[in-house]
Design a protein around this motif. Sequence first.
Motif, mmCIF file in Angstrom:
data_model
loop_
_atom_site.group_PDB
_atom_site.id
_atom_site.type_symbol
_atom_site.label_atom_id
_atom_site.label_comp_id
_atom_site.label_asym_id
_atom_site.label_seq_id
_atom_site.Cartn_x
_atom_site.Cartn_y
_atom_site.Cartn_z
ATOM 1 N N ASP A 147 51.551 38.292 28.431
ATOM 2 C CA ASP A 147 50.401 38.747 27.671
ATOM 3 C C ASP A 147 49.279 37.681 27.263
ATOM 4 O O ASP A 147 49.002 36.985 28.140
ATOM 5 N N ASN A 148 48.934 37.643 25.877
ATOM 6 C CA ASN A 148 48.027 36.549 25.245
ATOM 7 C C ASN A 148 48.528 35.200 25.861
ATOM 8 O O ASN A 148 47.826 34.550 25.682
ATOM 9 N N CYS A 149 49.766 34.860 25.707
ATOM 10 C CA CYS A 149 50.320 33.574 26.030
ATOM 11 C C CYS A 149 49.729 33.164 27.348
ATOM 12 O O CYS A 149 49.402 32.055 27.721
ATOM 13 N N CYS A 175 56.858 33.645 28.467
ATOM 14 C CA CYS A 175 55.164 33.578 28.480
ATOM 15 C C CYS A 175 54.582 35.045 28.989
ATOM 16 O O CYS A 175 54.568 34.989 30.215
ATOM 17 N N ALA A 190 46.890 33.632 28.739
ATOM 18 C CA ALA A 190 45.539 33.457 28.853
ATOM 19 C C ALA A 190 45.374 32.047 28.659
ATOM 20 O O ALA A 190 44.389 31.270 28.970
ATOM 21 N N ALA A 191 46.501 31.293 27.964
ATOM 22 C CA ALA A 191 46.366 29.783 27.747
ATOM 23 C C ALA A 191 47.145 29.100 28.649
ATOM 24 O O ALA A 191 46.957 28.033 29.055
#
Length: 398
Positions: free
Chosen positions: A76-78, A74, A80-81
């Motif tokens: 980068d953008n992962c 997980c 963020a969640a």
Amino acid sequence: MKFMHFSTSSVRSLFAVFGAVLLAFSFNRCSDDDSVNPGVVSISTHATLGEILVDGNGKTLYVFTKDVGGQSQCADNCLAAWPVYYAADLKPQAGIDLADFATITRNDGRMQTTYKGWPLYYYVGDKAKGDATGEALDNEWFVAKTNYSIMLVSHATYGNVLTDNQGRILYFFARDTKGTSNCTGGCLTRWPFFKTDQIVIPSGGLLNAADFGSIGDGATKQTTYKGRPLYYFSPDNNGSIEAAGQTGGENFGTIWFVAKPDYSLMVANAQLVGLDGKNYTSAYVEGTGVTRYFTDAAGRTLYLFTNDKKSTNTFTNSTFSNDANWPIFHTQITRLPSGMSASDFGTITVFGRSQLTYKGWPLYYFGQDAAKGDTKGVSVGGPGKWPVITTATAEAPL
């Protein structure tokens, strides 16, 4: 200059409001920012998920099944969640073993805490203490638990694969055609059997506890999945199990395969025994010797009819009155064991019904194969008139 004057009660009220704001801010930081963490990990009882791991603020911790092998996938953008969980000074509470935790350095240089080899995360969708809204998202994210016995991981090469709770890959043995183990003696040094007394699996529906069982008892008890005994692989042939996420046993000897819930077809490696009760070799003469052949996902033997032509079923009649003797077989080809090629399979239509073909040969079951692993059809009409399917099967004639 005028100065404002506050009563004692007003000052106390202001401090109370200020304190509440600080407390809320502190909770949010500890929940969403891995740089500030109290280090306490405890077991909380969730209304539907049972006992789960939470941090010192009651925020739910998660694992990602793509992280098999212990390194976070997980980024980068992962993130963020799914913010990472890291605590430099862990304080596990009752029922949790400190030895199950470790720290990894992520590829981005940050630190992350792991539990039984699984990197831990929060989920931003959890807004309050006790929330577990990230459970089973994409069938890859699950609450962290102390008592998982079997996991279903998302392996980069093999897709959904069964592992133990530490991410160590489990395997099927093609010799186990009848649901009993044919790995004994020295075989068990290379292939230690897997056993668990309690089936605790992730939610989401991809695994069903009813599909698990066991054979033997006591020291020889072995866990099964859909009737297939489960094993580990020992690469050094000394009983030491391979590291989490490693798949060195895949296609070993062309008869060992990673355990999966979604094989379209499977491989068997067993003695052929005809309806006449006689043993046959792969050349369809009487004799002993194992033959490696194809089955459906449940282990039921598949056959071809030597009178058929390429992509042409010459046996089944238009009313399907003879289908009970040799039912036509069809399935969608998605996941295959190593050694099978999806390009060898096709589909034909037989009086409105679909039938799978292999190298142009229409595929059938034999109606009198009553049990998993039966190969009674090999003697019907004379030995080899209805042979099993193997990788050596030649292309069907035009």
